[in-house]
Motif scaffolding. Structure first.
Motif, mmCIF file in Angstrom:
data_model
loop_
_atom_site.group_PDB
_atom_site.id
_atom_site.type_symbol
_atom_site.label_atom_id
_atom_site.label_comp_id
_atom_site.label_asym_id
_atom_site.label_seq_id
_atom_site.Cartn_x
_atom_site.Cartn_y
_atom_site.Cartn_z
ATOM 1 N N THR A 143 0.853 -1.186 0.000
ATOM 2 C CA THR A 143 0.000 0.000 0.000
ATOM 3 C C THR A 143 0.887 1.232 0.000
ATOM 4 O O THR A 143 1.883 1.290 0.730
ATOM 5 N N TYR A 144 0.526 2.229 -0.792
ATOM 6 C CA TYR A 144 1.389 3.402 -0.926
ATOM 7 C C TYR A 144 0.559 4.624 -1.301
ATOM 8 O O TYR A 144 -0.585 4.516 -1.739
ATOM 9 N N VAL A 180 4.769 7.409 0.965
ATOM 10 C CA VAL A 180 4.671 6.413 2.032
ATOM 11 C C VAL A 180 4.437 5.046 1.392
ATOM 12 O O VAL A 180 3.736 4.931 0.386
ATOM 13 N N VAL A 181 5.041 4.000 1.985
ATOM 14 C CA VAL A 181 4.912 2.629 1.479
ATOM 15 C C VAL A 181 4.855 1.676 2.661
ATOM 16 O O VAL A 181 5.612 1.830 3.625
ATOM 17 N N LYS A 182 3.961 0.683 2.614
ATOM 18 C CA LYS A 182 3.921 -0.358 3.634
ATOM 19 C C LYS A 182 3.481 -1.668 2.996
ATOM 20 O O LYS A 182 2.869 -1.678 1.917
ATOM 21 N N VAL A 183 3.800 -2.787 3.653
ATOM 22 C CA VAL A 183 3.383 -4.114 3.191
ATOM 23 C C VAL A 183 2.679 -4.826 4.341
ATOM 24 O O VAL A 183 2.889 -4.506 5.518
ATOM 25 N N ASN A 184 1.842 -5.808 3.999
ATOM 26 C CA ASN A 184 1.128 -6.557 5.039
ATOM 27 C C ASN A 184 1.848 -7.838 5.425
ATOM 28 O O ASN A 184 1.351 -8.625 6.243
ATOM 29 N N HIS A 185 3.035 -8.068 4.838
ATOM 30 C CA HIS A 185 3.811 -9.271 5.143
ATOM 31 C C HIS A 185 5.262 -8.977 4.791
ATOM 32 O O HIS A 185 5.540 -8.317 3.802
ATOM 33 N N GLY A 186 6.206 -9.478 5.586
ATOM 34 C CA GLY A 186 7.598 -9.132 5.363
ATOM 35 C C GLY A 186 7.850 -7.690 5.764
ATOM 36 O O GLY A 186 7.145 -7.124 6.612
ATOM 37 N N SER A 187 8.838 -7.063 5.161
ATOM 38 C CA SER A 187 9.140 -5.665 5.483
ATOM 39 C C SER A 187 9.656 -4.946 4.244
ATOM 40 O O SER A 187 10.124 -5.570 3.285
ATOM 41 N N VAL A 188 9.575 -3.630 4.285
ATOM 42 C CA VAL A 188 9.979 -2.829 3.143
ATOM 43 C C VAL A 188 10.702 -1.580 3.638
ATOM 44 O O VAL A 188 10.403 -1.039 4.701
ATOM 45 N N LYS A 189 11.704 -1.156 2.874
ATOM 46 C CA LYS A 189 12.332 0.141 3.109
ATOM 47 C C LYS A 189 12.323 0.880 1.773
ATOM 48 O O LYS A 189 12.313 0.263 0.698
ATOM 49 N N TYR A 190 12.334 2.209 1.835
ATOM 50 C CA TYR A 190 12.222 2.987 0.613
ATOM 51 C C TYR A 190 12.861 4.353 0.810
ATOM 52 O O TYR A 190 13.030 4.841 1.936
ATOM 53 N N TYR A 202 16.987 5.980 3.592
ATOM 54 C CA TYR A 202 15.884 5.031 3.585
ATOM 55 C C TYR A 202 15.004 5.241 4.816
ATOM 56 O O TYR A 202 15.496 5.587 5.901
ATOM 57 N N VAL A 203 13.716 5.014 4.650
ATOM 58 C CA VAL A 203 12.786 5.006 5.780
ATOM 59 C C VAL A 203 12.038 3.683 5.765
ATOM 60 O O VAL A 203 11.946 3.006 4.732
ATOM 61 N N THR A 204 11.512 3.298 6.908
ATOM 62 C CA THR A 204 10.783 2.035 7.035
ATOM 63 C C THR A 204 9.379 2.216 7.575
ATOM 64 O O THR A 204 8.604 1.260 7.613
ATOM 65 N N GLY A 205 9.034 3.421 8.029
ATOM 66 C CA GLY A 205 7.728 3.657 8.624
ATOM 67 C C GLY A 205 6.664 4.031 7.605
ATOM 68 O O GLY A 205 6.926 4.176 6.414
ATOM 69 N N TYR A 206 5.453 4.200 8.129
ATOM 70 C CA TYR A 206 4.313 4.616 7.296
ATOM 71 C C TYR A 206 3.459 5.537 8.150
ATOM 72 O O TYR A 206 2.526 5.126 8.815
ATOM 73 N N ASP A 207 3.844 6.811 8.206
ATOM 74 C CA ASP A 207 3.170 7.789 9.051
ATOM 75 C C ASP A 207 3.333 9.160 8.409
ATOM 76 O O ASP A 207 4.423 9.724 8.408
ATOM 77 N N ARG A 208 2.262 9.694 7.864
ATOM 78 C CA ARG A 208 2.328 10.958 7.135
ATOM 79 C C ARG A 208 2.717 12.133 8.025
ATOM 80 O O ARG A 208 3.076 13.196 7.522
ATOM 81 N N ARG A 209 2.634 11.964 9.342
ATOM 82 C CA ARG A 209 2.960 13.058 10.267
ATOM 83 C C ARG A 209 4.394 12.975 10.779
ATOM 84 O O ARG A 209 4.846 13.875 11.490
ATOM 85 N N ASN A 210 5.100 11.898 10.446
ATOM 86 C CA ASN A 210 6.443 11.670 10.981
ATOM 87 C C ASN A 210 7.483 11.906 9.894
ATOM 88 O O ASN A 210 7.750 11.030 9.070
ATOM 89 N N ASP A 224 12.268 12.989 -8.014
ATOM 90 C CA ASP A 224 12.548 12.539 -9.385
ATOM 91 C C ASP A 224 13.136 11.134 -9.436
ATOM 92 O O ASP A 224 13.510 10.654 -10.510
ATOM 93 N N GLY A 225 13.212 10.462 -8.288
ATOM 94 C CA GLY A 225 13.693 9.084 -8.251
ATOM 95 C C GLY A 225 13.172 8.373 -7.020
ATOM 96 O O GLY A 225 13.004 8.995 -5.962
ATOM 97 N N VAL A 226 12.906 7.071 -7.151
ATOM 98 C CA VAL A 226 12.397 6.260 -6.034
ATOM 99 C C VAL A 226 13.127 4.925 -6.017
ATOM 100 O O VAL A 226 13.345 4.320 -7.083
ATOM 101 N N GLN A 227 13.498 4.463 -4.826
ATOM 102 C CA GLN A 227 14.018 3.108 -4.635
ATOM 103 C C GLN A 227 13.229 2.424 -3.529
ATOM 104 O O GLN A 227 12.947 3.032 -2.486
ATOM 105 N N ILE A 228 12.879 1.157 -3.764
ATOM 106 C CA ILE A 228 12.100 0.364 -2.805
ATOM 107 C C ILE A 228 12.746 -1.007 -2.684
ATOM 108 O O ILE A 228 13.120 -1.613 -3.701
#
Length: 284
Positions: A143-144, A180-190, A202-210, A224-228
């Motif tokens: 979800t993103y 923002v990016v999150k997964v429901n299984h495993g983990s993700v950084k972006y 890189y960040v690992t959270g999913y919080d629009r206020r943080n 202009d660039g994204v890595q996940i």
């Protein structure tokens, strides 16, 4: 010219510049000048920008990611081109590279793999889990959401579809400054890249206020660039993040990439939409 997170273009790609001798000038689609600084931290940032530009040009123009081959191929320094023509007065860019401890081998590895990437001789961290997998691939939803530059968050998207309205995150023909990016299984950084800041951490959270670890980006700075990068739980079939983007400067999706083997986007062109899927093969 490549500087501290900024690239200045003084001619179009393919313009014949006069900087490396008659033979090289005629066949070099791009010639890059790297800014020099006595500030080591700044010089490192300049170097990172230069490597990103080199890799971007190689990708766009189909140039091999090789360094100082003994022929007019791949990526060449001014010094090496001069030496191949029997001239020894040109030594750039090795003085500023020496100040930041960059050897020929390290520069070659960074051009081939990207700054901070694993080299071909280093086994990826997930390889043992892939080889020892005992379970099938677990269906994983990603979800993103993207925040529009000078606007608001646009609404969550899960996975992707061909729906022209809800099948991707982003607003066509508009720039975006946070992800923002999150997964429901495993983990993700972006992480994201902006022309003002280069690659952000890189960040690992999913919080629009943080702003520290809840989203990637800096409000007001166009992405202009994204890595996940997706990490598969131990013992499961190896999966990766597959993703692709479009920009405000051109029509059509750019090629899909996986995990951190490359990045989605085109440096210098604001990202206007994004699609992501976790899986065992490219779904696009």
């Amino acid at each position: 010219m490549a500087g501290d997170g900024i690239v200045y273009s003084v001619g179009s790609v393919g313009y014949v510049a006069w900087g490396a001798g008659q033979t090289a000038n005629a066949i070099a689609p791009v010639q890059i000048e790297m800014e020099e600084s006595s500030d080591r931290a700044k010089q490192l940032r300049i170097y990172n920008t230069t490597i990103e530009l080199i890799r971007d040009m190689c990708k766009k123009l189909g140039i091999a990611y090789t360094f100082e081959a003994n022929s007019y191929t791949g990526v060449q320094t001014h010094r090496h081109i001069a030496q191949m023509n029997g001239e020894t007065s040109h030594t750039d860019p090795w003085a500023p590279l020496a100040r930041i401890g960059k050897s020929k081998g390290q520069v070659a590895a960074d051009i081939k793999n990207g700054v901070g990437k694993v080299t071909a001789t280093t086994a990826p961290a997930q390889t043992p889990a892939k080889q020892a997998a005992t379970k099938g691939a677990v269906l994983t939803n990603v979800t993103y959401d993207l925040h529009q530059l000078n606007g608001t968050w646009l609404g969550e998207v899960t996975n992707f579809s061909s729906d022209p309205v809800n099948g991707f995150a982003g607003n066509p023909n508009h720039a975006h400054d946070a992800l923002v990016v999150k997964v429901n299984h495993g983990s993700v950084k972006y992480r994201v890249h902006t022309s003002q800041d280069g690659w952000l951490p890189y960040v690992t959270g999913y919080d629009r206020r943080n702003a520290a670890n809840g989203f990637a980006g800096i409000m007001g700075h166009a992405i202009d660039g994204v890595q996940i990068y997706y990490t598969t739980p131990a013992g499961e079939t190896f999966q990766q993040a597959y993703y692709r983007s479009q920009t405000t400067k051109r029509a059509g999706w750019l090629p899909a990439v996986r995990d951190d083997t490359d990045f989605a986007g085109m440096l210098g062109e604001p990202l206007d939409r994004l699609q992501i899927k976790i899986g065992t093969a490219n779904p696009f």
